[in-house]
Enzyme design. Structure first.
Site, PDB file in Angstrom:
ATOM      1  CB  THR A 148      13.505  27.606  22.108  1.00 37.89           C
ATOM      2  OG1 THR A 148      12.164  27.202  22.347  1.00 37.89           O
ATOM      3  CG2 THR A 148      14.463  26.652  22.806  1.00 37.89           C
ATOM      4  CE  LYS A 174      11.483  26.037  25.488  1.00 39.93           C
ATOM      5  NZ  LYS A 174      11.122  25.365  24.183  1.00 39.93           N
ATOM      6  CB  THR A 185       4.584  21.843  29.357  1.00 38.71           C
ATOM      7  OG1 THR A 185       4.668  22.829  28.347  1.00 38.71           O
ATOM      8  CG2 THR A 185       5.577  22.131  30.444  1.00 38.71           C
ATOM      9  CD  GLU A 271       6.808  28.307  17.720  1.00 41.71           C
ATOM     10  OE1 GLU A 271       7.948  28.005  18.131  1.00 41.71           O
ATOM     11  OE2 GLU A 271       6.221  27.685  16.823  1.00 41.71           O
ATOM     12  CG  ASN A 395       7.266  26.649  13.746  1.00 46.82           C
ATOM     13  OD1 ASN A 395       7.923  25.935  14.491  1.00 46.82           O
ATOM     14  ND2 ASN A 395       6.238  27.370  14.153  1.00 46.82           N
ATOM     15  CB  THR A 400      17.505  30.387   8.804  1.00 48.30           C
ATOM     16  OG1 THR A 400      16.303  31.038   9.267  1.00 48.30           O
ATOM     17  CG2 THR A 400      17.136  29.284   7.847  1.00 48.30           C
TER      18      THR A 400
END
Length: 400
Positions: A148, A174, A185, A271, A395, A400
């Site tokens: 993702t 992932k 996870t 991230e 995030n 969007t």
């Protein structure tokens, strides 16, 4: 996209296609086929709002060994109520109808946006293509398809020889954000051609996830969809059920190493992350006390932003330790280090500490925060990362 070397697992075939569930022009649906007589073990999220596929996978795994794992990205099918459950059952039914297996021999897994209904038409259109492209060396494309916000696919593989026969353990996962697993996870799938009964396999998995997937955090959030599956096809013929045998010991080491490598890859790909930080807490009364301290430090926004800035603001670490809930903590006995640089002792800044020494450690891409509590003999290690501008941006713009 670069390729990571992995060993194929006899008895396992994978395929990935672009189903258009959410993403455009990229693979987002994976089918993993397991040979007959394979056994499977799994651990799942402890989040009370567990996703529909988690519930369905649990139900199916309780009754029979799976033949297929179906994994989609882009839509978590979580927070979707009865509609989500119906969608998960339908995706299993579609695979079962196309392959002739029982519906509960299909385990569904989803990852992506929470709270949106999962469309099943893309599955119906894509399953024939998945079945026609299954291949033993499909690990790389499958690992990419389940991503993702991940920036790289995550794969790990180990092999060993027992009784003159090669045995392989290969896994993919992932995860990049919403990472503080409470079992395993975001999504992880590990396969082996070793022969082992289901009870022993479950024990191996539960042991392996504790120091690996259960000891990492990116942002402190436990996902609704966390799942880790370990499957054994038995096709090597090497029995590894007995942990006292050389084969059993080598197998457990291989599974542990694969899980550790995958867990480390998640934190490295956190991230917006720029630093990999190990937090080692020692001299605690219990492992749980050590973990409470480690996670308090790891989850502190002030500590995490200081890590991002490479700022040796040791007072933030000290404050986090102080609010971790350690009873009867003698602050005069607590010591804290950045790698080998002692920053805190005697209740404050270590007498020999210099800002330059602390800065030299903080400038590294990877280092250790070591905390000695002077409470007992227990210890723990967890992996975490910094909190950067990009984490907020990723995030804030996720939908969007």
């Amino acid at each position: 996209m670069s390729s990571l070397p992995v060993n194929v697992v006899p008895g396992v075939r994978l395929a990935a296609v672009a189903a258009g569930i959410r993403y455009k022009e990229r693979d987002d649906l994976v089918l993993m086929e397991l040979a007959e007589d394979s056994v499977a073990a799994a651990v799942f999220t402890q989040n009370a709002f567990c996703a529909a596929p988690v519930t369905v996978a649990r139900q199916h795994l309780e009754k029979i060994s799976p033949r297929y794992l179906l994994i989609n990205s882009g839509n978590a099918n979580a927070g979707t109520g009865d509609t989500g459950m119906a969608a998960s059952y339908e995706t299993c039914r579609l695979v079962a109808a196309a392959t002739g297996v029982a519906m509960n021999q299909v385990l569904p897994f989803s990852t992506g946006v929470i709270g949106e209904d999962l469309p099943t038409d893309p599955f119906a259109r894509s399953i024939p293509g998945l079945l026609s492209t299954l291949r033993q060396d499909g690990w790389q494309s499958a690992a990419a398809a389940i991503m993702t916000t991940d920036t790289v696919p995550k794969l790990a593989s180990r092999s060993f020889t027992a009784d003159g026969q090669k045995v392989t353990v290969t896994g993919m996962c992932k995860g990049s954000g919403m990472i503080r697993p409470d079992m395993a996870t975001m999504l992880a799938f590990v396969a082996t051609d070793a022969r082992i009964d289901r009870t022993s396999l479950q024990q191996v998995l539960e042991t392996a996830v504790q120091p690996s997937f259960n000891s990492i955090t990116v942002d402190g959030d436990t996902s609704t969809n966390d799942a880790c599956v370990l499957v054994a096809t038995g096709q090597s013929g090497v029995d590894v059920a007995d942990e006292t045998t050389p084969a059993g010991q080598a197998f457990r080491q291989a599974v542990n190493e694969v899980c550790m490598a995958l867990a480390r890859a998640i934190v490295l790909d956190g991230e917006g992350a720029t630093k990999l930080v190990e937090i080692f807490v020692e001299e605690a009364q219990s492992v749980q006390q050590a973990r409470d301290v480690a996670y308090t430090v790891a989850h502190s926004p002030l500590v995490k932003t200081a890590l991002f800035a490479s700022d040796p603001n040791w007072g933030r670490i000290l404050a986090a330790v102080g609010r971790a809930g350690v009873e009867d903590l003698d602050i005069g006995q607590v010591r804290i280090w950045l790698d080998d640089v002692c920053i805190v002792s005697g209740g404050g800044r270590d007498a020999a500490y210099t800002e330059a020494a602390g800065q030299a450690v903080m400038d590294k891409d990877a280092f250790t925060i070591r905390i000695a509590l002077a409470q007992g003999q227990a210890s723990t290690r967890i992996l975490t990362c910094d909190l950067s501008y990009d984490y907020v941006k990723i995030n804030a713009e996720y939908r969007t």
